[in-house]
Design an enzyme around this catalytic site. Structure first.
Site, PDB file in Angstrom:
ATOM      1  N   SER A  69      -7.869 -12.025 -10.834  1.00  0.00           N
ATOM      2  CA  SER A  69      -6.668 -12.041 -11.678  1.00  0.00           C
ATOM      3  C   SER A  69      -5.422 -12.220 -10.832  1.00  0.00           C
ATOM      4  O   SER A  69      -5.451 -12.089  -9.607  1.00  0.00           O
ATOM      5  CB  SER A  69      -6.562 -10.715 -12.441  1.00  0.00           C
ATOM      6  OG  SER A  69      -6.234  -9.685 -11.541  1.00  0.00           O
ATOM      7  N   LYS A  70      -4.339 -12.508 -11.520  1.00  0.00           N
ATOM      8  CA  LYS A  70      -3.056 -12.658 -10.852  1.00  0.00           C
ATOM      9  C   LYS A  70      -2.708 -11.364 -10.102  1.00  0.00           C
ATOM     10  O   LYS A  70      -2.155 -11.402  -9.018  1.00  0.00           O
ATOM     11  CB  LYS A  70      -1.988 -12.976 -11.892  1.00  0.00           C
ATOM     12  CG  LYS A  70      -0.595 -13.010 -11.302  1.00  0.00           C
ATOM     13  CD  LYS A  70       0.418 -13.444 -12.309  1.00  0.00           C
ATOM     14  CE  LYS A  70       1.719 -12.684 -12.165  1.00  0.00           C
ATOM     15  NZ  LYS A  70       2.117 -12.349 -10.798  1.00  0.00           N
ATOM     16  N   ARG A  71      -3.087 -10.256 -10.708  1.00  0.00           N
ATOM     17  CA  ARG A  71      -2.785  -8.972 -10.081  1.00  0.00           C
ATOM     18  C   ARG A  71      -3.494  -8.801  -8.732  1.00  0.00           C
ATOM     19  O   ARG A  71      -2.945  -8.242  -7.795  1.00  0.00           O
ATOM     20  CB  ARG A  71      -3.149  -7.811 -11.021  1.00  0.00           C
ATOM     21  CG  ARG A  71      -1.977  -6.879 -11.217  1.00  0.00           C
ATOM     22  CD  ARG A  71      -2.269  -5.806 -12.212  1.00  0.00           C
ATOM     23  NE  ARG A  71      -2.213  -6.297 -13.576  1.00  0.00           N
ATOM     24  CZ  ARG A  71      -2.937  -5.803 -14.583  1.00  0.00           C
ATOM     25  NH1 ARG A  71      -3.789  -4.816 -14.365  1.00  0.00           N
ATOM     26  NH2 ARG A  71      -2.792  -6.280 -15.791  1.00  0.00           N
TER      27      ARG A  71
END
Ligand code: GLU
Length: 504
Positions: free
Chosen positions: A260-262
C-alpha cells in the site's frame, strides 16, 4: 488468431505500481504474439472520478516507454476507448439480458437494503441479494408487469441486477490458477446498470471486452471474485469468453498483505510511477520518476515481481522480456516488494548508461542547488562518481565537493587522521602539486609519493588528511584524478581553509 489484450484502469487516483505491472504483463504477452495492446479507460463510476488521473496514467506509460497500439489518446478501429464516451452502447445490452431472463429490475431503496442487512446481522448472517432472497424484494420478479412499467416511466430509481441461476456450479478456468468452481448460491445478484443511464463496471467491462474482441483478460487477483459473474455474463449473451489470467498480488516488503501507499511512506519508497498531487486531499505522493529511478529499471524489477524465467538471469531488456515472457511462469502466490532489490536494479541500470546519457537526468539537480557548471565538467564528475549512484537523485550527495568547498569536516575522520604537523605536511604537498605550470596527474602523483616515502611520513594519514581537506571526509574517487578535475588552485584554497579551521 493474434491476441488482443487491454489494460483497463479506472481513473480514480494515481496508478498503483501493481497496476503498472499488470499493464506490463499485458504488453509482454501481446508483443510476444504479435498482438495488440489496448488502453481502455473505465470511468463509469462518476462518484470515484478524480481530476487528472487519466492524464497521469497516460504520462506514466510515456515515461515507462510502454506504447499502446490502440486506445485513449491513440485511437483505433474499436473506439471510443473511454467508457463514459460509450454510454449509449450499454443500455440495449442490459435490456437484452432482461428480455432473456438473465436480469431483472430492482427498486429496493438504499434504506430497505440497509434494513435487510441489519436484520441479517442481528442473526449473525450476511444479507445477500440472491436466489434465496430475491423473491422477498421489490423487483420485476415479484411485482406485476404493469407496476414495473409504471415505476420506470414515472422516473423511479432502479437498478438492473444479474439473475444467477440457483445452485449452479460455475467453472472458472484461469491460465495461472487452473480450474476453480464456484457455486452460484455463494454469489450476489450484482448490479449491472443504474437508472442514471450508467452501466456498472461489470456490464461495461464485458460488453467492451466483447466488442473490442479481447482474447485474453490479464488482470490483478483482486478481480478473481468477479470472474464467475463475467463468465456467466458471456454465457447469458451467448458470446465466447476470453481467456482469463489473474496475477498474484504485490505484497508489502515486511509482514503480509497488499503493498500500500502507507508501506511506501513508512519504508521510504514510491508506490506510484510519477509524483502525484491529490486534488482532493492536497496530499503529495512520491513517484519513481522523481525519486531518481530509471524507467528501464522499474520495468525490469516489476517483470520479476511475480514472474521468473526459470534461470538465474536478472537483468533483462524489454525485448528480452518480450521473448521470454510466459503466463505459465507467473507464480500463484503473491510477490514481495523489496526496496533493496529496487535499489539494486536501478544501480545496475545506471552503470550501463554513459555519463552523457545521465547528464540530462541530473542537470536540474545542479540548477536547484544554484550551481553553474559546464556540461563538460559535470560529465567528467559523473564519470568519476557514477559507480556510487543508486539513484540519479544521489548525484549531489556523492559529488557536491566537485562544485563547492566542504563546509564542515567529518569529525571521526579528522580524529583518526589529523595529527600535529599535518597542516605543515599538506602545505608541502600543496607546493608539490603546483610545481608544474600545467598539472600532470602522473608526475604529481610520483612527486608526492616519493616525498612521502623519502621523509618517512605516514602515507594513510597524510593522503587521507588531504582528502578531508578536499572532500570533507576521507572518501571519494582516486585522489589525483579528483585533484586534476577540481584544479590545484582550488585545492590550495581548501588546504589553507582546513588549516585555518583546525589549527588556529
Ligand atoms: N477497471 C478495472 C480496474 O480498475 C479493470 C479490471 C479488469 O481488468 O477487468 O482495475
Amino acid at each position: 488468431m493474434k491476441p488482443r489484450v487491454r489494460f483497463a484502469p479506472s481513473p480514480t487516483g494515481p496508478l498503483h505500481i501493481g497496476g503498472v505491472r499488470t499493464a506490463l504483463y499485458n504488453y509482454l504477452f501481446a508483443k510476444q504474439h504479435g498482438g495488440t495492446f489496448i488502453l481502455r479507460i473505465e470511468d463509469t463510476d462518476q462518484t470515484r472520478f478524480v481530476e487528472g488521473a487519466e492524464a497521469y496514467i497516460i504520462e506514466s506509460f510515456q515515461w515507462l516507454g510502454l506504447k499502446f497500439d490502440e486506445g485513449v489518446g491513440i485511437g483505433g478501429n474499436f473506439g471510443p476507448y473511454k467508457q463514459s464516451e460509450r454510454k449509449e452502447i450499454y443500455k440495449p445490452y442490459a435490456e437484452q439480458l432482461i428480455a432473456n431472463g438473465w436480469a431483472y429490475y430492482a427498486f429496493d431503496t438504499p434504506e430497505s437494503l440497509d434494513t435487510k442487512r441489519k436484520e441479517a446481522e442481528s442473526q449473525k448472517k450476511t444479507f445477500q441479494y440472491d436466489a434465496s432472497t430475491r423473491s422477498q424484494m421489490e423487483n420485476s420478479l415479484t411485482l406485476p408487469e404493469n407496476e414495473v412499467q409504471r415505476r420506470i416511466s414515472s422516473g423511479e430509481q432502479f437498478v438492473i441486477r444479474f439473475k444467477y441461476p440457483e445452485n449452479t456450479d460455475i467453472p472458472v478456468h484461469d491460465l495461472i490458477r487452473g480450474n476453480v468452481i464456484i457455486n452460484s448460491n455463494l454469489l450476489d445478484d450484482k448490479v449491472l446498470y443504474k437508472s442514471d443511464g450508467m452501466p456498472t463496471y461489470h456490464l461495461a467491462n464485458i460488453v467492451d471486452d466483447h466488442l473490442m474482441e479481447i482474447t485474453h483478460v490479464i488482470r490483478g487477483e483482486e478481480w478473481l471474485p468477479s470472474a464467475p459473474l463475467h463468465i456467466m455474463l458471456y454465457k447469458a449473451f451467448g458470446w465466447d469468453a476470453p481467456q482469463f489470467a489473474h496475477l498474484p498480488l504485490l505484497l508489502k516488503p515486511d509482514g503480509n498483505g497488499k503493498l500500500s501507499k502507507r508501506d511506501g511512506d513508512r519504508l521510504g519508497f514510491p508506490v506510484f510511477p510519477l509524483l502525484w498531487n491529490d486534488p482532493k486531499s492536497g496530499e503529495t505522493s512520491s513517484g519513481y520518476r522523481e525519486s531518481g529511478y530509471l524507467p528501464e529499471a522499474v520495468i525490469n524489477m516489476l517483470a520479476l515481481l511475480g514472474w521468473n524465467p526459470g534461470t538465474e538471469q536478472e537483468i533483462f531488456s524489454l525485448e528480452e522480456l518480450v521473448n521470454l515472457f510466459s503466463l505459465e511462469k507467473i507464480s500463484k502466490s503473491g510477490a514481495k516488494f523489496s526496496l533493496d532489490k529496487a535499489k539494486w536494479f536501478n544501480h545496475e541500470y545506471l552503470q550501463v548508461k554513459t555519463a552523457d546519457q545521465l547528464y540530462p537526468l541530473i542537470e536540474n539537480v545542479l540548477t536547484t542547488k544554484g550551481i553553474t557548471s559546464t556540461k563538460e565538467y559535470t560529465i567528467k564528475v559523473l564519470e568519476l562518481i557514477k559507480e556510487r549512484l543508486n539513484f540519479t537523485n544521489d548525484f549531489w550527495e556523492q559529488s557536491d565537493y566537485f562544485f563547492v568547498a566542504p563546509k564542515e569536516y567529518n569529525a571521526q575522520d579528522l580524529k583518526k587522521r589529523w595529527k600535529d604537523g599535518t597542516g605543515e605536511k599538506l602545505r608541502v604537498i600543496d607546493r608539490l602539486l603546483q610545481q608544474d605550470s600545467a598539472f600532470d596527474k602522473q608526475a604529481a602523483h610520483d612527486r608526492v609519493m616519493e616525498h612521502i616515502k623519502a621523509n618517512e611520513w605516514n602515507m594513510g594519514q597524510v593522503l587521507n588528511s588531504l582528502r578531508i581537506a578536499i572532500v570533507g571526509a576521507a572518501k571519494g574517487p582516486e585522489l589525483f584524478t579528483m585533484i586534476e578535475l577540481i584544479g590545484t588552485a582550488e585545492v590550495h584554497q581548501r588546504i589553507e581553509t582546513i588549516i585555518q579551521k583546525i589549527e588556529n
